[in-house]
Scaffold this motif. Structure first.
Motif, short mmCIF file in Angstrom:
data_model
loop_
_atom_site.label_atom_id
_atom_site.label_comp_id
_atom_site.label_asym_id
_atom_site.label_seq_id
_atom_site.Cartn_x
_atom_site.Cartn_y
_atom_site.Cartn_z
N VAL A 199 0.86 -1.19 0.00
CA VAL A 199 0.00 0.00 0.00
C VAL A 199 0.90 1.25 0.00
O VAL A 199 1.73 1.40 0.88
CB VAL A 199 -0.91 0.03 1.24
N PRO A 200 0.76 2.10 -1.00
CA PRO A 200 1.59 3.31 -1.04
C PRO A 200 1.41 4.13 0.24
O PRO A 200 0.31 4.16 0.81
CB PRO A 200 1.06 4.08 -2.25
N ALA A 201 2.47 4.76 0.67
CA ALA A 201 2.42 5.55 1.90
C ALA A 201 1.63 6.84 1.69
O ALA A 201 1.58 7.36 0.58
CB ALA A 201 3.84 5.89 2.35
N GLY A 202 1.02 7.30 2.78
CA GLY A 202 0.32 8.58 2.72
C GLY A 202 -1.16 8.47 2.40
O GLY A 202 -1.83 9.49 2.25
N LEU A 203 -1.64 7.25 2.29
CA LEU A 203 -3.06 7.05 2.00
C LEU A 203 -3.86 7.11 3.30
O LEU A 203 -3.52 6.46 4.28
CB LEU A 203 -3.27 5.68 1.35
N GLU A 204 -4.93 7.87 3.30
CA GLU A 204 -5.80 7.88 4.49
C GLU A 204 -6.53 6.56 4.60
O GLU A 204 -7.22 6.15 3.66
CB GLU A 204 -6.81 9.03 4.40
N ILE A 205 -6.37 5.91 5.73
CA ILE A 205 -6.99 4.60 5.93
C ILE A 205 -8.27 4.81 6.74
O ILE A 205 -8.23 5.01 7.95
CB ILE A 205 -6.04 3.64 6.66
N ASP A 206 -9.38 4.76 6.03
CA ASP A 206 -10.68 5.01 6.64
C ASP A 206 -11.20 3.70 7.25
O ASP A 206 -11.80 2.88 6.57
CB ASP A 206 -11.61 5.52 5.54
N LYS A 233 -9.86 -0.35 -2.60
CA LYS A 233 -10.84 0.66 -3.04
C LYS A 233 -10.39 2.08 -2.63
O LYS A 233 -10.63 3.04 -3.37
CB LYS A 233 -12.22 0.36 -2.44
N LEU A 234 -9.78 2.17 -1.44
CA LEU A 234 -9.30 3.48 -1.00
C LEU A 234 -8.20 4.00 -1.93
O LEU A 234 -8.12 5.19 -2.23
CB LEU A 234 -8.78 3.40 0.44
N ILE A 235 -7.34 3.11 -2.38
CA ILE A 235 -6.30 3.51 -3.34
C ILE A 235 -6.96 3.96 -4.65
O ILE A 235 -6.64 5.02 -5.20
CB ILE A 235 -5.33 2.35 -3.63
N LEU A 236 -7.89 3.14 -5.13
CA LEU A 236 -8.52 3.43 -6.42
C LEU A 236 -9.28 4.75 -6.40
O LEU A 236 -9.33 5.48 -7.40
CB LEU A 236 -9.46 2.29 -6.80
N LYS A 237 -9.86 5.04 -5.25
CA LYS A 237 -10.61 6.30 -5.11
C LYS A 237 -9.71 7.49 -5.44
O LYS A 237 -10.17 8.48 -6.02
CB LYS A 237 -11.13 6.40 -3.67
N ILE A 247 1.58 7.50 -2.36
CA ILE A 247 0.33 7.76 -3.07
C ILE A 247 0.48 9.00 -3.95
O ILE A 247 -0.15 9.11 -5.01
CB ILE A 247 -0.85 7.87 -2.06
N ASP A 248 1.38 9.88 -3.58
CA ASP A 248 1.61 11.08 -4.40
C ASP A 248 2.15 10.74 -5.78
O ASP A 248 1.81 11.40 -6.77
CB ASP A 248 2.60 12.02 -3.70
N TYR A 249 3.03 9.76 -5.84
CA TYR A 249 3.56 9.35 -7.14
C TYR A 249 2.42 8.82 -8.02
O TYR A 249 2.37 9.06 -9.22
CB TYR A 249 4.63 8.26 -6.99
N LEU A 250 1.53 8.07 -7.39
CA LEU A 250 0.40 7.49 -8.11
C LEU A 250 -0.45 8.60 -8.73
O LEU A 250 -0.81 8.54 -9.91
CB LEU A 250 -0.45 6.69 -7.11
N LYS A 251 -0.71 9.60 -7.93
CA LYS A 251 -1.51 10.72 -8.45
C LYS A 251 -0.77 11.44 -9.57
O LYS A 251 -1.37 11.86 -10.56
CB LYS A 251 -1.82 11.70 -7.32
#
Lengths: 358, 358, 358, 358
Positions: free
Chosen positions: A28-35, A140-144, C349-353
């Motif tokens: 999981v890429p870093a910096g993603l908000e994990i809801d 799904k959170l990543i895809l969002k 996640i920034d790279y992804l964006k």
């Protein structure tokens, strides 16, 4: 072999009636908000015991995150999630200890491993799919973040097919049915099966919206082949098609090709995939599920001593396993797409420069 | 991502109109007799130009083994096989250089990679399946040692379904048809499509005989999920089912469960797989193929500058891609089963002792 | 298991005296200029027969690209490279057909596989490293795009250590020596060994310049662990250190820690890696090679019938295998770094964006 | 990338001060007795707080098995093990929240991921090695079945080298020292470092006894390259050698080759590995560890705002991290060997027949 995916990769563990089930989600890429609430809400969609049309087994399916999240965000380290089993009525299964239930994995696990945790199907229980749903929620959170949304619904129960594909309706349907006009007949088919101590099959359709063009890694990690892999691995799944799949086989090329125009494709027979790579259109797949093998009528089988027996199963089982498989199909599609999105990042030398050049 | 399999693992390379195509097969146990004639004979089954019902392109498809075989036997080292391209009429493809052919991978490769070898479809050409057939032939040699045999046939062309499943007939049928009584109608369907510069879909059924119980590595490398992966990755494949797949969905559990008796299963609705593991019965799968996207009628599309165009393809193409896919399906099934047979060897501590205790 | 790397992944094949050796390089981002002359020039650096200090065996080592490159650029599809063997004096090896040469892989291959291609060491021959150098050259081309450069040199022959680390000098040194003042003694050590029909060990130092911070995928695909994996897998390699490695063990933490300042690290004891991730400093590794086991003095051994024998090897061998290993070490470091650069692209996640947002 | 191994494969999760750490061990053959007490006893060997020479941090390190074991035996399904963190003094780490500690992974994690769990080093903490020890204990149980035993010991602390290699002595030595006569000086070196708020390096030697010939999967999954991979990935490891490694480099081939006789090898300079495959002799490796970067003297560094700072670390740390690494080295060696033993089962077609022919 309890891992799935290459860059977004999850590994599951756990048996139906063991201490816990769970998974480790890696990549999981870093910096993603994990809801966490969202993850729990996805699990709730799969949770049994919510109506008379699914198994009466009651599991809170409360997920606990053990690692990989710090101050609400992913840190790039593995996210472990665990669900402790709380409703383990192992006594329910004492009577199947020495029996191979027809249609079940009892016989094959026994022969492959020489030992099996017979309680509730052990590792082969559909209960494990809760771990997939948890991992799928993270996907799904990543895809969002890149604008991809996934929706699933029941499109067939027994012989009752949906004619409409209304995901909004499905959201509130007790059986996730895609069609208001078919729902009652579909429910009736399930109830009728249940009444006669039987079960019934069904089919699920899943769609991904907003998929960028370019996802899929040919030739042996194509988007369609990995979706097939992902769906066919779900308990009771027996067939998978992409786009118009089976109908395509009956057509001429001139009917089946999707004309390409300035505003996109004129049709979507392909299900959004060409050459194993997403084409920017909606990605569409259908999955067929067999009826739950767990039925309460008398059946003929063998016991572990090799003797023929007659027996009738007891316990709590879904009369139509496809119903709760909707969210599992969505999860598996999300996992495949998230993985593909990460893999695709190294497809062009330009992307490499974009990331490494300040 | 151009490798497939875990222990029996092959990696392919090559474009339709490049210098060569080929593969490296890794993980072949040492001491296996490598029957080169058999490998070549399998390639000959796939080779184009054998009748008016397949592409007129002529390729000798002569395979050359570069490594891994010593004095006729496998040495445990990688077996590299190469097929040099001899009939590279690249000029045939000049006119599609800047065009995205509908139904083809042109559009997606271009968008994913920003560059494409447009000659004959490049990497996305079905020509690559020759490498699979070569690898599959080696897999078949392994399987032969443990008594497994694989057979495939055409069971549908357009709307014409086979009623019989006669593999002996298929062997000599010009279209690999499984049914003597359906063959002529199936041929007619192809010829009719060809005459109108069109193409037509079809379906293939493959069966493995003599599969030992226990093959398949749940939960994420199940026999059925890997077969689905393998089949759906073949060019133009759009749907896959295991056993009675789609029909199962319409049944009750009491109809669909295969009763287990002393002499085996009373029926084989499951297609020989339970819980992702072979149950000792025949393994059965069906694969649906779309009509070849390459048709010679005028179509609407885009060019690489983003302009809408009308164009009609020239060149040499199969009117029904499913025909030559039969041997490819067999190859992929053989590869999956060989891989599973190797993987399964570490399933029990008893096997370990058997190998390591003198 | 003939593949290395995850995203930049190469698979090699071939035996010393088979038809050919070669590799398939998978995962090369599309759009990279593939400089064939550079690839060939790297192979030339490894090629035998260039001085009296390496084996007299003469191989043109002419590499041919079979796929994956179109109009001079990578297309994102697998790049197959082949080197046909031209100087196969198999008769040289007839006398070792039934003998296990001490220090060689003869004994272990025989016992593991029950069969071996004895000609020139077969698969275990250092000749296979040519394939690594070819793959490494492609990796270097990728790294060049993001400003990474790799240099290697001999820093020890037998007991003669280099005191200087002059890569420019090494470039023109007949033995790739890093030290002008040590070179002649190092050469003498090799010649002396050669004269007495013996061989001698040596050590190589490799450095990567311009490595961005952040490469390495903890915890089980760390930059240092994968470098160790890569180097220890080279023929005759017996030890690997990162940075000050062995010396660090004798130090206090206060001596060994690299102070961090605004302009970077005050020292580089760590060899540019902290926690398995590059820290932006130069990445430094040292590899020790044993003396070539192939010597021409009489030795005691067994034959394949289990009888003790005395024999003296004939043929052509490097008196100091470390010399030609310099370019192989560079290649393996390049491969690891290119792989890590691709893998790291999904770390945030920034790279992804950045990649998916237009 | 938090998994290690191919057939015996474990995946770890967890941060030093998160809720828990643990692992999933996949690929354990079914039918193995899982001795929980043994697993716990291995963890106890690694556990901190056992003497004044290791960190004062107190962790029970009580392992709990969540899955994969039924009635005391492995079932072939994944074995999940979890250790809940109990002594999480997070306040100890508040002062390093914004600081990059020299020699630590703080700087690289921050730069790679843009976020880090700073508490106790988070994921980069040596605490994670408990999960390796748990997985290694399972590997040891497998190896025991085929007669393989692994032993490790401290052979150097700072400049104080052991002269003897007495594993029995090491077992009872408070610092796992291999040498009775060196132990007191080694202890003194640690205490002296501790007294001056410093730390000191050390080296570990590990040996495997009873290894069957044939383990190792050339060319890119060799036994030595995977041992190097495994050892170099341990926290603070900076160098690895196999057998006489570094000394070999200074020798002639005639000195370094191990003569082969009827009763085995006359010497073991090779460390039991030839061509990447075990030769039946003892497998020997040495691992060098840097001094713990955590020292209590004032150091120069940066904070996350990029400002230079002076600071002195507080908290509880091992003065010599090598001591507790002994059992971790053993674990990693066990994991590699168990994996290799499983992989080797498909090396010969004869093994295949042995397993599949009744």
């Amino acid at each position: 072999m309890n891992s799935f995916g290459l860059r977004f990769r999850f590994t599951t563990f756990g048996e139906s009636h063991g201490k816990a089930i769970g998974c480790i989600v890696d990549g999981v890429p870093a910096g993603l908000e994990i809801d966490e609430e969202f993850i729990q809400s996805e699990l709730n969609r799969r949770r049994p015991g919510q109506s008379s049309l699914t198994t009466a087994r009651k599991e809170a399916d409360k997920v606990e995150i053990l690692s990989g999240v710090f101050e609400g965000k992913s840190t790039g380290t593995p996210i472990a999630m665990v669900i402790f089993n709380t409703d383990q009525k192992s006594r329910d299964y004492g009577n199947i200890k020495d029996i191979f239930r027809p249609g079940h994995a009892d016989f094959t696990y026994w022969n492959k491993y020489g030992i099996r945790d017979y309680r509730g199907g052990g590792r082969s229980s559909a209960r494990e799919t809760a771990a997939r749903v948890a991992a799928g929620a993270v996907a799904k959170l990543i895809l969002k973040e890149i604008g991809v949304d996934i929706k699933g619904a029941i499109v067939q129960v027994g012989k009752v097919e949906s004619k409409e594909l209304d995901f909004d309706f499905a959201k509130n349907s007790i059986i996730n049915s895609s069609d208001k006009s078919a729902e009652s007949n579909q429910i009736e088919a399930i109830e009728s099966a249940k009444k006669s101590h039987d079960s019934i099959g069904g089919a699920v359709l899943v769609k991904a919206f907003g998929v960028p063009v370019g996802l899929g890694e040919p030739l042996y990690h194509k988007l369609d082949s990995q979706l097939a892999n992902a769906f066919m691995g779900i308990n009771a799944a027996k067939a998978v098609e992409i786009g118009d799949g089976i109908d395509s086989c009956e057509r001429f090329g001139s009917e089946n090709n999707d004309a390409i125009g300035k505003d996109g494709f004129a049709s979507n027979h392909s299900g959004g995939i060409l050459g194993g790579i997403s084409n920017g259109d909606e990605v569409v797949a259908k999955v067929w599920f067999k009826p739950t093998p767990s039925i309460f009528q008398e059946q003929t089988s063998l016991n572990t001593s090799g003797e023929e027996i007659k027996y009738a199963l007891k316990g709590r089982h879904d009369p139509c396993v496809a119903i709760r498989a909707v969210v599992v199909c969505e999860a598996m599609m999300a996992i495949v797409l998230a993985d593909m999105a990460l893999l695709n990042m190294s497809s062009k030398i330009d992307y490499l420069k974009k990331v490494y050049t300040k």
